[in-house]
Motif scaffolding. Structure first.
Motif, PDB file in Angstrom:
ATOM      1  N   ASN A   1      37.244  51.120  40.409  1.00  0.00           N
ATOM      2  CA  ASN A   1      36.030  51.591  39.748  1.00  0.00           C
ATOM      3  C   ASN A   1      35.210  50.435  39.194  1.00  0.00           C
ATOM      4  OD1 ASN A   1      34.188  53.439  38.702  1.00  0.00           O
ATOM      5  ND2 ASN A   1      35.291  53.638  36.771  1.00  0.00           N
ATOM      6  N   PRO A   2      34.765  49.491  40.048  1.00  0.00           N
ATOM      7  CA  PRO A   2      33.989  48.362  39.525  1.00  0.00           C
ATOM      8  C   PRO A   2      32.574  48.784  39.154  1.00  0.00           C
ATOM      9  CG  PRO A   2      34.104  48.231  41.908  1.00  0.00           C
ATOM     10  CD  PRO A   2      34.947  49.403  41.513  1.00  0.00           C
ATOM     11  N   ARG A   3      32.182  48.497  37.925  1.00  0.00           N
ATOM     12  CA  ARG A   3      30.840  48.824  37.448  1.00  0.00           C
ATOM     13  C   ARG A   3      30.288  47.648  36.665  1.00  0.00           C
ATOM     14  NH1 ARG A   3      31.987  51.987  40.620  1.00  0.00           N
ATOM     15  NH2 ARG A   3      32.025  54.252  40.544  1.00  0.00           N
ATOM     16  N   ASN A   4      28.990  47.388  36.821  1.00  0.00           N
ATOM     17  CA  ASN A   4      28.306  46.324  36.079  1.00  0.00           C
ATOM     18  C   ASN A   4      29.072  45.001  36.190  1.00  0.00           C
ATOM     19  OD1 ASN A   4      26.356  48.202  35.141  1.00  0.00           O
ATOM     20  ND2 ASN A   4      27.770  48.857  33.525  1.00  0.00           N
ATOM     21  N   VAL A   5      29.310  44.568  37.429  1.00  0.00           N
ATOM     22  CA  VAL A   5      30.095  43.360  37.679  1.00  0.00           C
ATOM     23  C   VAL A   5      29.295  42.120  37.280  1.00  0.00           C
ATOM     24  CG1 VAL A   5      31.226  41.990  39.473  1.00  0.00           C
ATOM     25  CG2 VAL A   5      31.369  44.485  39.525  1.00  0.00           C
ATOM     26  N   ARG A   6      29.967  41.167  36.645  1.00  0.00           N
ATOM     27  CA  ARG A   6      29.336  39.907  36.233  1.00  0.00           C
ATOM     28  C   ARG A   6      30.314  38.754  36.458  1.00  0.00           C
ATOM     29  NH1 ARG A   6      31.028  42.565  31.577  1.00  0.00           N
ATOM     30  NH2 ARG A   6      32.274  41.340  30.109  1.00  0.00           N
ATOM     31  N   PHE A   7      29.806  37.524  36.387  1.00  0.00           N
ATOM     32  CA  PHE A   7      30.673  36.356  36.517  1.00  0.00           C
ATOM     33  C   PHE A   7      31.619  36.294  35.320  1.00  0.00           C
ATOM     34  CE2 PHE A   7      27.002  34.938  39.088  1.00  0.00           C
ATOM     35  CZ  PHE A   7      27.675  34.667  40.272  1.00  0.00           C
ATOM     36  N   TYR A   8      32.845  35.834  35.585  1.00  0.00           N
ATOM     37  CA  TYR A   8      33.868  35.830  34.531  1.00  0.00           C
ATOM     38  C   TYR A   8      34.101  34.434  33.964  1.00  0.00           C
ATOM     39  CZ  TYR A   8      38.459  36.294  32.326  1.00  0.00           C
ATOM     40  OH  TYR A   8      39.512  36.256  31.450  1.00  0.00           O
ATOM     41  N   GLN A   9      34.637  33.502  34.725  1.00  0.00           N
ATOM     42  CA  GLN A   9      34.962  32.179  34.206  1.00  0.00           C
ATOM     43  C   GLN A   9      33.820  31.196  34.428  1.00  0.00           C
ATOM     44  OE1 GLN A   9      38.633  31.647  36.404  1.00  0.00           O
ATOM     45  NE2 GLN A   9      39.876  32.018  34.587  1.00  0.00           N
ATOM     46  N   THR A  10      33.383  31.069  35.669  1.00  0.00           N
ATOM     47  CA  THR A  10      32.284  30.162  35.991  1.00  0.00           C
ATOM     48  C   THR A  10      30.978  30.942  35.996  1.00  0.00           C
ATOM     49  OG1 THR A  10      33.759  28.833  37.377  1.00  0.00           O
ATOM     50  CG2 THR A  10      31.394  28.541  37.702  1.00  0.00           C
ATOM     51  N   GLN A  11      30.055  30.574  35.123  1.00  0.00           N
ATOM     52  CA  GLN A  11      28.768  31.241  35.048  1.00  0.00           C
ATOM     53  C   GLN A  11      27.779  30.546  35.978  1.00  0.00           C
ATOM     54  OE1 GLN A  11      28.531  34.105  33.282  1.00  0.00           O
ATOM     55  NE2 GLN A  11      30.714  33.735  32.884  1.00  0.00           N
ATOM     56  N   ILE A  12      27.134  31.311  36.844  1.00  0.00           N
ATOM     57  CA  ILE A  12      26.152  30.764  37.776  1.00  0.00           C
ATOM     58  C   ILE A  12      24.790  31.354  37.414  1.00  0.00           C
ATOM     59  CG2 ILE A  12      25.484  30.535  40.197  1.00  0.00           C
ATOM     60  CD1 ILE A  12      28.405  30.863  40.940  1.00  0.00           C
ATOM     61  N   PRO A  13      23.905  30.545  36.845  1.00  0.00           N
ATOM     62  CA  PRO A  13      22.620  31.073  36.379  1.00  0.00           C
ATOM     63  C   PRO A  13      21.726  31.527  37.523  1.00  0.00           C
ATOM     64  CG  PRO A  13      22.673  28.675  36.207  1.00  0.00           C
ATOM     65  CD  PRO A  13      24.048  29.110  36.587  1.00  0.00           C
ATOM     66  N   ASN A  14      20.840  32.460  37.197  1.00  0.00           N
ATOM     67  CA  ASN A  14      19.823  32.967  38.126  1.00  0.00           C
ATOM     68  C   ASN A  14      20.413  33.698  39.330  1.00  0.00           C
ATOM     69  OD1 ASN A  14      17.747  31.777  36.535  1.00  0.00           O
ATOM     70  ND2 ASN A  14      18.090  29.802  37.553  1.00  0.00           N
ATOM     71  N   VAL A  15      21.640  34.182  39.199  1.00  0.00           N
ATOM     72  CA  VAL A  15      22.262  34.946  40.281  1.00  0.00           C
ATOM     73  C   VAL A  15      22.662  36.320  39.766  1.00  0.00           C
ATOM     74  CG1 VAL A  15      24.191  35.099  41.893  1.00  0.00           C
ATOM     75  CG2 VAL A  15      23.094  32.897  41.486  1.00  0.00           C
ATOM     76  N   GLN A  16      22.157  37.342  40.434  1.00  0.00           N
ATOM     77  CA  GLN A  16      22.515  38.718  40.096  1.00  0.00           C
ATOM     78  C   GLN A  16      23.586  39.222  41.059  1.00  0.00           C
ATOM     79  OE1 GLN A  16      18.717  40.693  40.384  1.00  0.00           O
ATOM     80  NE2 GLN A  16      18.061  40.035  38.338  1.00  0.00           N
ATOM     81  N   ILE A  17      24.425  40.148  40.584  1.00  0.00           N
ATOM     82  CA  ILE A  17      25.551  40.647  41.381  1.00  0.00           C
ATOM     83  C   ILE A  17      25.392  42.148  41.583  1.00  0.00           C
ATOM     84  CG2 ILE A  17      28.062  40.821  41.541  1.00  0.00           C
ATOM     85  CD1 ILE A  17      28.222  38.540  39.507  1.00  0.00           C
ATOM     86  N   GLY A  18      25.667  42.594  42.785  1.00  0.00           N
ATOM     87  CA  GLY A  18      25.649  44.025  43.060  1.00  0.00           C
ATOM     88  C   GLY A  18      26.852  44.437  43.879  1.00  0.00           C
TER      89      GLY A  18
END
Length: 403
Positions: free
Chosen positions: A152-169
């Motif tokens: 049930n993955p919802r509102n997925v985001r980067f966890y350890q390494t943050q990559i700016p200006n990248v959206q996830i779907g």
């Protein structure tokens, strides 16, 4: 070992104790003291305890021979007789894409950690490069933890390494591989019987039984249309005349093997339905070299949010924070057993929640989800109907503690 015409009968502790006391009196006389305080009485009871444990072991050994009573490794040793084996736990795999809203090309390496809003961790399984202002091709992200927790993955985001200006779907509700817990004894027994019931060919039971033997398959349902007219199912789909639709939960990565099994067991002259909106198509070649199209569908999960209302008047000592994880664990176990197309009734959730011991009186339970497969937004209520290729899955819990 007490064997009778009805099978094994275990001697109880009380029966063994009575036998040993009678034996002692036969040997030493009726006036021998066999009470709990006497030396011989204590000795007898020590032996009886050992004998009772032996009876338990003998009963377990006897029961291990039969599918309805065998457990654990004993049950695993019976599964080859049905041509199956216990399904191991499987990690969920989903399609994911990235959109670069920045001005520079970005490379996201394989193994990048992603986190769902419910705290579940995933990782990407390949490198991906995203040009500025564009979206990537879909790639796979795999849950770090095996089991249904990753379904049930919802509102997925980067966890350890943050990559700016990248959206996830996440690509819709269609999983590449449905996560599954290790198959329980009860689930394995049910699949064992389905596999044996379908030992023939050309029948519904034969197709269900044969598909059930494929590793990773958790549930199989077949819908038939024996009429001369189409049957509408859901909002966008239909089952054609004189065709059937096979819906399968799990084993999404084995579609070619599933198609081959369906082809080998389907009746002559009856086609697999191709008009279902989420159907999968595979090419199967027969022994003459002729290619046939086989159509079927994989079941999709319908995440259910459970709303629980508890009043302070009825539960003055209720601890919401302590109850939350207990309720979630109970609900996860409940929804794990839901089958394809099974209706969810809110009143069926009272028992598992009360059995946690965190509450005795629940004022109201409601369930809610959005029926994506049918294209209809369902409202919160006491009953939710699944469409023919959906199964209910735990999607979240909200507890309201009213003053």
């Amino acid at each position: 070992m007490p064997m009778t015409e009805s099978g094994f009968r275990k001697y109880t502790y009380a029966e063994i104790l009575e036998q040993q006391i009678t034996r002692a009196k036969d040997l030493f006389g009726d006036d021998i003291d066999t009470s709990e305080q006497s030396v011989i009485g204590k000795y007898i009871r020590l032996n009886v305890s050992d004998f009772a444990q032996q009876e338990e072991a003998l009963e377990a050994l006897y029961q291990a021979r039969y599918i309805n009573t065998a457990v654990g490794i004993s049950l695993d040793r019976l599964t080859p007789f049905a041509g199956i084996q216990r399904n191991a736990a499987v990690a969920a795999i989903w399609e994911v894409w990235f959109k670069n809203i920045g001005s520079d090309t970005v490379t996201i390496p394989m193994g990048t950690k992603l986190m769902s809003s419910n705290g579940v961790i995933y990782h990407t399984t390949q490198d991906v490069t995203v040009e500025a202002g564009k979206s990537s091709e879909t790639i796979h992200m795999q849950c770090d933890t095996v089991g249904t927790i990753g379904n049930n993955p919802r509102n997925v985001r980067f966890y350890q390494t943050q990559i700016p200006n990248v959206q996830i779907g996440v690509n819709g509700f269609l999983a590449v591989v449905t996560g599954a817990n290790r198959e329980t004894d009860a689930e394995l027994r049910k699949r064992w019987k389905s596999a044996l019931n379908g030992s023939g060919s050309g029948t519904t039971n034969a197709i269900i039984g044969s598909v059930s033997r494929i590793d990773g398959v958790q549930d199989v349902v077949i819908y038939e249309n024996e009429t001369d007219t189409e049957i509408a199912v859901g909002t966008f789909s239909k089952i054609e005349p004189h065709s059937f639709l096979t819906v399968i939960k799990g084993a999404e990565n084995l579609s070619a093997e599933i198609a081959k099994v369906i082809f080998e067991n389907k009746p002559l002259g009856i086609q697999t339905n191709k008009s279902f909106v989420d159907s999968v198509t595979e090419q199967v070649t027969d022994i003459a070299g002729t290619t046939h199209e086989i159509h079927f569908a994989f079941a999709i999960d319908a995440p259910i949010t459970v709303y629980v209302t508890i009043s302070k008047a009825n539960e003055p000592k209720f601890n919401k924070d302590a109850a939350q994880p207990l309720f979630e664990k109970a609900l996860e176990a409940f929804f794990q057993d839901c089958k394809i197309g099974q209706t969810v009734y809110a009143n069926a959730l009272f028992a598992p929640l009360v059995q946690t011991g965190a509450v005795y009186c629940i004022d109201k339970i409601e369930v809610d989800f959005t029926n994506l497969a049918g294209g209809i937004a369902s409202r919160k209520g006491a009953r939710l109907d699944m469409v023919i290729n959906e199964y209910a899955a735990f999607g979240g819990l909200e507890i309201t503690y009213e003053e």
